[in-house]
Design an enzyme around this catalytic site. Structure first.
Site, PDB file in Angstrom:
ATOM      1  N   GLY A  96      91.237 -47.080  46.537  1.00 12.90           N
ATOM      2  CA  GLY A  96      89.850 -47.843  47.085  1.00 12.90           C
ATOM      3  C   GLY A  96      90.338 -48.098  48.584  1.00 12.90           C
ATOM      4  N   SER A  99      92.770 -43.780  51.366  1.00 13.04           N
ATOM      5  CA  SER A  99      94.086 -43.285  51.717  1.00 13.04           C
ATOM      6  C   SER A  99      93.873 -41.629  52.131  1.00 13.04           C
ATOM      7  CB  SER A  99      95.055 -43.321  50.774  1.00 13.04           C
ATOM      8  OG  SER A  99      94.917 -42.493  49.549  1.00 13.04           O
ATOM      9  N   ALA A 101      91.386 -40.236  53.571  1.00 19.53           N
ATOM     10  CA  ALA A 101      90.879 -40.106  54.683  1.00 19.53           C
ATOM     11  C   ALA A 101      91.877 -40.362  55.877  1.00 19.53           C
ATOM     12  CB  ALA A 101      89.524 -41.181  54.741  1.00 19.53           C
ATOM     13  N   ALA A 102      92.741 -41.579  55.707  1.00 15.33           N
ATOM     14  CA  ALA A 102      93.403 -42.257  56.587  1.00 15.33           C
ATOM     15  C   ALA A 102      94.607 -41.095  56.807  1.00 15.33           C
ATOM     16  CB  ALA A 102      94.261 -43.400  56.377  1.00 15.33           C
ATOM     17  N   ASP A 143      84.691 -43.876  55.240  1.00 16.45           N
ATOM     18  CA  ASP A 143      86.101 -43.933  55.148  1.00 16.45           C
ATOM     19  C   ASP A 143      86.898 -43.243  56.229  1.00 16.45           C
ATOM     20  OD1 ASP A 143      85.726 -44.913  52.635  1.00 16.45           O
ATOM     21  OD2 ASP A 143      87.011 -43.550  51.562  1.00 16.45           O
TER      22      ASP A 143
END
Ligand code: MEV
Length: 315
Positions: A96, A99, A101-102, A143
């Site tokens: 949640g 991760s 997106a990063a 995100d």
């Protein structure tokens, strides 16, 4: 040119799921990072993940990194340039915290940099959104936006984001409680969406309530009213639970956090597993975290409102 990029995870404080349906989300970047190293190659676009133990030339074929290939195509806007891209992420997957997106933001930034492109948060956020569409189906965009721009953001799909100034919540800490239950964001979004549709006017009433919670939360954040913020977190969790996206482990986490004196607790992100967040007075945070760890949860407490994607060209 050799480049390193780093992008933070995000935590949604209020409004997850409702944001897919036109509501607003209040989110913050959190100090857990995906780091990517990129160097030029003679041929191929080779993506390597140390965490997953996977290496693929996405120009030839892709199995795991098709989403990143989409981002690179967006960045190149034509023929992709050859490069080796090594991903190293400390963000728990499926927890949640955004991760995927990063990873997409940091990989897009490193790929753009190695190709000599001007790296802006807007460019890499858009590139990562392409990747997110492949991973999640109908992502709101929150995100990738938070990971690229950092800070505290108020986000509405189609309108983009507004930076929020949060100055005075110095006496509290946000704990992220990872249940370790891995779930699919796409599945949670689809389950929530179909219930919302079936509920007809009740669904619309709940959406309005969720909007009201975000409005009050904004007021509380600006005033630095942590007690009110905690209470609103409890209410927001109740609504998400009613919509079917909680999980028994999330319920345990939320109730244990409250029983240990948290000001409030709720699931964060897609739910159905993943993580809960708890707002805790600073002096109690270590004890609350320890008690939660004893129950088998992994607990993180990264700094909130950290800066978004950063890039270093090494030569
Ligand atoms: C996932 O981190 C947040 C959701 O609201 C989905 C989205 O906004 O794309 C559940």
């Amino acid at each position: 040119m050799i480049c390193r990029a780093r992008a933070p995870a995000k935590v949604i404080l209020f409004g997850e799921h409702w944001v897919v349906h036109g509501g607003r989300a209040l989110a913050s970047a959190i100090g857990l990072y995906s780091s990517v190293y990129a160097e030029p190659l003679r041929e191929g676009v080779i993506v390597e993940s140390r965490n997953l133990g996977v290496m693929e030339d996405v120009l030839k074929s892709c199995r795991v990194f098709c989403n990143l290939k989409r981002s690179f195509e967006y960045i190149a806007n034509g023929v992709m340039w050859p490069a080796r891209i090594v991903v190293n992420s400390e963000i728990p997957v499926g927890a949640g915290l955004g991760s995927s997106a990063a990873v997409a933001v940091s990989a897009s930034a490193a790929y753009a940099c190695v190709g000599g492109r001007d790296v802006t948060p807007e460019l890499v956020s858009n590139a990562a959104y392409e990747s997110e569409k492949l991973v999640h189906g109908t992502p709101s965009g929150v995100d990738n936006t938070v990971s690229a721009f950092g800070g505290f953001l108020l986000y509405r799909r189609g309108e983009g984001f507004k930076a929020i100034h949060v100055g005075s919540l110095n006496d509290v800490t946000l704990l992220v409680i990872d249940t370790g239950v891995i779930r699919s964001t796409a599945k949670a979004v689809s389950l929530f969406s179909s219930r919302l549709k079936r509920l007809n006017s009740i669904g619309q009433d709940l959406l309005r309530l969720a909007e009201g919670i975000v409005e009050e939360a904004l007021r509380a954040v600006r005033k630095g009213d942590a007690v009110m913020l905690g209470e609103l977190m409890d209410v927001a969790h109740g609504l998400l639970n009613a919509m079917g996206v909680s999980h028994i482990e999330l319920e345990k986490a939320v109730h244990a956090a409250r029983a240990n004196g948290a000001l409030g607790a709720k699931l964060t992100g897609a739910g159905m597993g993943g993580s809960a967040i708890a707002l805790v007075e600073k002096e109690r945070a270590a004890a609350v975290a320890e008690n939660l760890r004893r129950l088998g949860f992994r607990v993180y407490s990264g700094a909130l409102g950290v800066r978004g994607v950063s890039i270093t060209a090494l030569e």
